[in-house]
Design an enzyme around this catalytic site. Sequence first.
Site, PDB file in Angstrom:
ATOM      1  NE  ARG A  47      -4.649   0.230   1.389  1.00 33.39           N
ATOM      2  CZ  ARG A  47      -5.768   0.156   2.075  1.00 33.39           C
ATOM      3  NH1 ARG A  47      -5.746   0.016   3.374  1.00 33.39           N
ATOM      4  NH2 ARG A  47      -6.937   0.201   1.470  1.00 33.39           N
ATOM      5  CG  LEU A 170     -13.862  10.114   4.746  1.00 30.31           C
ATOM      6  CD1 LEU A 170     -14.114   9.003   3.738  1.00 30.31           C
ATOM      7  CD2 LEU A 170     -12.425  10.538   4.652  1.00 30.31           C
ATOM      8  CG  PHE A 233     -29.587   9.117  13.468  1.00 26.82           C
ATOM      9  CD1 PHE A 233     -29.244   8.409  14.598  1.00 26.82           C
ATOM     10  CD2 PHE A 233     -30.520  10.140  13.597  1.00 26.82           C
ATOM     11  CE1 PHE A 233     -29.803   8.691  15.839  1.00 26.82           C
ATOM     12  CE2 PHE A 233     -31.095  10.434  14.834  1.00 26.82           C
ATOM     13  CZ  PHE A 233     -30.730   9.712  15.958  1.00 26.82           C
ATOM     14  CB  CYS A 283     -18.402   2.193   8.244  1.00 25.87           C
ATOM     15  SG  CYS A 283     -16.625   2.312   8.019  1.00 25.87           S
TER      16      CYS A 283
HETATM   17  P1  NAD Z   1      -8.560   0.549   5.695  1.00 25.90           P
HETATM   18  O1  NAD Z   1      -8.612  -0.906   5.921  1.00 25.90           O
HETATM   19  O2  NAD Z   1      -8.705   1.084   4.315  1.00 25.90           O
HETATM   20  O3  NAD Z   1      -7.151   1.108   6.239  1.00 25.90           O
HETATM   21  C1  NAD Z   1      -6.616   0.776   7.471  1.00 25.90           C
HETATM   22  C2  NAD Z   1      -5.108   0.627   7.311  1.00 25.90           C
HETATM   23  O4  NAD Z   1      -4.529   0.448   8.607  1.00 25.90           O
HETATM   24  C3  NAD Z   1      -4.678  -0.581   6.478  1.00 25.90           C
HETATM   25  O5  NAD Z   1      -3.909  -0.155   5.374  1.00 25.90           O
HETATM   26  C4  NAD Z   1      -3.861  -1.431   7.456  1.00 25.90           C
HETATM   27  O6  NAD Z   1      -2.771  -2.093   6.849  1.00 25.90           O
HETATM   28  C5  NAD Z   1      -3.395  -0.403   8.450  1.00 25.90           C
HETATM   29  N1  NAD Z   1      -3.011  -0.966   9.751  1.00 25.90           N
HETATM   30  C6  NAD Z   1      -3.716  -1.834  10.528  1.00 25.90           C
HETATM   31  N2  NAD Z   1      -3.042  -2.086  11.673  1.00 25.90           N
HETATM   32  C7  NAD Z   1      -1.892  -1.371  11.603  1.00 25.90           C
HETATM   33  C8  NAD Z   1      -0.793  -1.212  12.486  1.00 25.90           C
HETATM   34  N3  NAD Z   1      -0.732  -1.844  13.665  1.00 25.90           N
HETATM   35  N4  NAD Z   1       0.217  -0.420  12.108  1.00 25.90           N
HETATM   36  C9  NAD Z   1       0.185   0.234  10.907  1.00 25.90           C
HETATM   37  N5  NAD Z   1      -0.835   0.128  10.038  1.00 25.90           N
HETATM   38  C10 NAD Z   1      -1.867  -0.661  10.385  1.00 25.90           C
HETATM   39  O7  NAD Z   1      -9.628   1.184   6.661  1.00 25.90           O
HETATM   40  P2  NAD Z   1     -10.410   2.571   6.474  1.00 25.90           P
HETATM   41  O8  NAD Z   1     -11.558   2.380   5.578  1.00 25.90           O
HETATM   42  O9  NAD Z   1      -9.419   3.640   6.199  1.00 25.90           O
HETATM   43  O10 NAD Z   1     -11.012   2.760   7.944  1.00 25.90           O
HETATM   44  C11 NAD Z   1     -10.195   3.100   9.040  1.00 25.90           C
HETATM   45  C12 NAD Z   1     -11.077   3.492  10.211  1.00 25.90           C
HETATM   46  O11 NAD Z   1     -11.852   4.648   9.854  1.00 25.90           O
HETATM   47  C13 NAD Z   1     -12.103   2.437  10.621  1.00 25.90           C
HETATM   48  O12 NAD Z   1     -12.247   2.472  11.998  1.00 25.90           O
HETATM   49  C14 NAD Z   1     -13.387   2.896   9.947  1.00 25.90           C
HETATM   50  O13 NAD Z   1     -14.531   2.487  10.662  1.00 25.90           O
HETATM   51  C15 NAD Z   1     -13.257   4.400  10.019  1.00 25.90           C
HETATM   52  N6  NAD Z   1     -13.956   5.138   8.954  1.00 25.90           N
HETATM   53  C16 NAD Z   1     -13.909   4.698   7.670  1.00 25.90           C
HETATM   54  C17 NAD Z   1     -14.527   5.436   6.663  1.00 25.90           C
HETATM   55  C18 NAD Z   1     -14.507   4.995   5.234  1.00 25.90           C
HETATM   56  O14 NAD Z   1     -15.180   5.621   4.416  1.00 25.90           O
HETATM   57  N7  NAD Z   1     -13.786   3.976   4.860  1.00 25.90           N
HETATM   58  C19 NAD Z   1     -15.161   6.643   6.988  1.00 25.90           C
HETATM   59  C20 NAD Z   1     -15.178   7.067   8.316  1.00 25.90           C
HETATM   60  C21 NAD Z   1     -14.555   6.303   9.287  1.00 25.90           C
HETATM   61  C1  UGA Z   2     -20.842   6.328   5.308  1.00 22.17           C
HETATM   62  C2  UGA Z   2     -21.298   7.682   5.870  1.00 22.17           C
HETATM   63  O1  UGA Z   2     -22.066   8.354   4.872  1.00 22.17           O
HETATM   64  C3  UGA Z   2     -20.093   8.529   6.262  1.00 22.17           C
HETATM   65  O2  UGA Z   2     -20.536   9.738   6.869  1.00 22.17           O
HETATM   66  C4  UGA Z   2     -19.237   7.753   7.246  1.00 22.17           C
HETATM   67  O3  UGA Z   2     -18.087   8.496   7.580  1.00 22.17           O
HETATM   68  C5  UGA Z   2     -18.827   6.441   6.618  1.00 22.17           C
HETATM   69  O4  UGA Z   2     -20.013   5.689   6.252  1.00 22.17           O
HETATM   70  C6  UGA Z   2     -18.050   5.554   7.559  1.00 22.17           C
HETATM   71  O5  UGA Z   2     -18.107   5.703   8.746  1.00 22.17           O
HETATM   72  O6  UGA Z   2     -17.416   4.669   6.971  1.00 22.17           O
HETATM   73  P1  UGA Z   2     -19.959   5.481   2.965  1.00 22.17           P
HETATM   74  O7  UGA Z   2     -20.254   4.135   3.521  1.00 22.17           O
HETATM   75  O8  UGA Z   2     -18.632   5.716   2.366  1.00 22.17           O
HETATM   76  O9  UGA Z   2     -20.143   6.593   4.108  1.00 22.17           O
HETATM   77  O10 UGA Z   2     -21.027   5.849   1.842  1.00 22.17           O
HETATM   78  P2  UGA Z   2     -22.581   6.305   1.880  1.00 22.17           P
HETATM   79  O11 UGA Z   2     -22.747   7.362   0.902  1.00 22.17           O
HETATM   80  O12 UGA Z   2     -23.040   6.567   3.246  1.00 22.17           O
HETATM   81  O13 UGA Z   2     -23.318   5.001   1.317  1.00 22.17           O
HETATM   82  C7  UGA Z   2     -23.398   3.805   2.067  1.00 22.17           C
HETATM   83  C8  UGA Z   2     -24.285   2.818   1.338  1.00 22.17           C
HETATM   84  O14 UGA Z   2     -25.650   3.234   1.382  1.00 22.17           O
HETATM   85  C9  UGA Z   2     -23.948   2.661  -0.148  1.00 22.17           C
HETATM   86  O15 UGA Z   2     -24.056   1.319  -0.520  1.00 22.17           O
HETATM   87  C10 UGA Z   2     -24.996   3.505  -0.835  1.00 22.17           C
HETATM   88  O16 UGA Z   2     -25.236   3.117  -2.157  1.00 22.17           O
HETATM   89  C11 UGA Z   2     -26.185   3.237   0.064  1.00 22.17           C
HETATM   90  N1  UGA Z   2     -27.242   4.290  -0.011  1.00 22.17           N
HETATM   91  C12 UGA Z   2     -26.950   5.574   0.326  1.00 22.17           C
HETATM   92  C13 UGA Z   2     -28.540   3.931  -0.373  1.00 22.17           C
HETATM   93  O17 UGA Z   2     -28.817   2.756  -0.651  1.00 22.17           O
HETATM   94  N2  UGA Z   2     -29.502   4.910  -0.403  1.00 22.17           N
HETATM   95  C14 UGA Z   2     -29.241   6.204  -0.082  1.00 22.17           C
HETATM   96  O18 UGA Z   2     -30.173   7.041  -0.124  1.00 22.17           O
HETATM   97  C15 UGA Z   2     -27.934   6.540   0.286  1.00 22.17           C
END
Ligand code: NAD
Ligand code: UGA
Length: 478
Positions: A47, A170, A233, A283
């Site tokens: 990565r 995000l 929510f 998530c």
């Molecule tokens: P991800 O799996 O894409 O990335 C996590 C990274 O952490 C991986 O690359 C992994 O190799 C690395 N990692 C794990 N353990 C490690 C360690 N001990 N040292 C160094 N690197 C390590 O996950 P993500 O989607 O970025 O999500 C991260 C967190 O953010 C989660 O808790 C998720 O719930 C939260 N979150 C995700 C989103 C989203 O849209 N994906 C949005 C809001 C919040």
């Molecule tokens: C969601 C939240 O929107 C973010 O605010 C949050 O940070 C993130 O989870 C997280 O914690 O990971 P994400 O999962 O990236 O973001 O995308 P969304 O736009 O929320 O969509 C989630 C799923 O719901 C998708 O499969 C989308 O297609 C679906 N969706 C969304 C519906 O089926 N109907 C809608 O009206 C909206």
Amino acid sequence: MVTKERLEIRKQICCIGAGYVGGPTMAVIALNCPDYDITVVDINKERIDSWNGDINKLPIYEPGLSEIVNKTRNKNLFFSNKIDDAINRSEIIFMAVNTPTKTHGDGKGMATDLTFVEDCTKRISKNSHTNKIVVEKSTAPLGTAEKIKEILIQNKSSVEFEVISNPEFLAEGTAINDLLNPDRVLIGGEESLNGQKAVNEISKIYSHWVSSDKIITTNLWSSELSKLASNAFLAQRISSINSLSALCDITGANIKEVSRAVGADSRIGNKFLEASVGFGGSCFKKDILNLVYLCKFYGLNEVSEYWHQVIKINTYQKNRFVNRIVKILKNDISNKNITILGWAFKKNTNDSRESASIDVTNYLLNLGAKVRIYDPMVSNKKIINDIQESLKNINIDDKNIEEFLSKISFFDNVIDASKDSECIAILTEWDEFKSINWSIIKNHTSSPLFVADGRNILNPDSLKGSVDIYISVGNFKY
Ligand code: NAD
Ligand code: UGA
């Protein structure tokens, strides 16, 4: 190169976790805070290599991301595997590691697996020789920030640690805009003097581009709960509209009309009311399961059941969608071609975690179908991995997994994927699927052209003459 002089005057930030949150979030901070040096580290060498490699092949696809990385990389944004070194020289350490659902032990299938958070915390503790602010960016159960602090100070009496909860909101596909123009930034900290100083230090970063009225500060527990509640929510709204789509499918109501009418009430609002085959993403499910588990843990069984229903409706919706396809194909799809258009869990991302496509495909494979798949962004390797993992999770043995995989074929365009298909199911709302020329597809199909629109992106009236059978979600039209 970071010279010694630069280190002395510039604030050093480290972010552990170069994933969907760590990468884009740190890129946006680097863009807006030229006075900070930011190093994003990860245990995954591949990565990090691709973050440092070809700007057009970054490990994460997000509109606008490559432009920002291009401007900041190797100026004040660095990607590295030297985790200990980055921890040691940073004052502020963000933890953006994954927090999946536990697959074994107490709380299996529900509670959050904090292994990655704990591993990082121990590593921070071991490699800290100066005071640090540790920022919990990962989504974690209530009380995690307190646990992080306990672990940090267990072996270190000489170093002071403050732990901040700064959850990320995000959404994938719109991450850059969400980060540049957030609805709010949430910063939770301890109420002590040092706790509040740390809150101010983190606020200072965001105030480079976010107005102060959008920076909300709370205590640690409120911040952690607010993140879970926000996702709950949002998902609840989708399950609510999806539950009503079932009623629309058997009556004369149209879910798009219902959604518009309901959402026009300014108290309700019109966002997140689009009926679909079911929500996906890494998530929603895991965070709600975490909430369900926490409520149960604290003896709040009714509250727990209330939120659990959001997940149950989502599962119901995915099954309901496939059942309708199977019924139209007269309950026999054995060895029949079914096309899946879209593997990502939503458009504009290459992420397929918990995508509805995975469950729909498994269901079809279990009924003996041959599945033809096309997605413009998700790699075949990733799709195979998704299918293998999910079949393993339902205890299918290796031999049968191989057999299932032999029934899957991959294509790099809609027309080839749709040839001789008994049903074409649209499962991701990619823009290119909105303008498919169905007459061309019809020329390549011997059976009636059957389109199952799991995203309600097509206009049924414009399909007449080419598409013979059209179903969508929540619209009993034809
Ligand atoms: P991800 O799996 O894409 O990335 C996590 C990274 O952490 C991986 O690359 C992994 O190799 C690395 N990692 C794990 N353990 C490690 C360690 N001990 N040292 C160094 N690197 C390590 O996950 P993500 O989607 O970025 O999500 C991260 C967190 O953010 C989660 O808790 C998720 O719930 C939260 N979150 C995700 C989103 C989203 O849209 N994906 C949005 C809001 C919040
Ligand atoms: C969601 C939240 O929107 C973010 O605010 C949050 O940070 C993130 O989870 C997280 O914690 O990971 P994400 O999962 O990236 O973001 O995308 P969304 O736009 O929320 O969509 C989630 C799923 O719901 C998708 O499969 C989308 O297609 C679906 N969706 C969304 C519906 O089926 N109907 C809608 O009206 C909206």
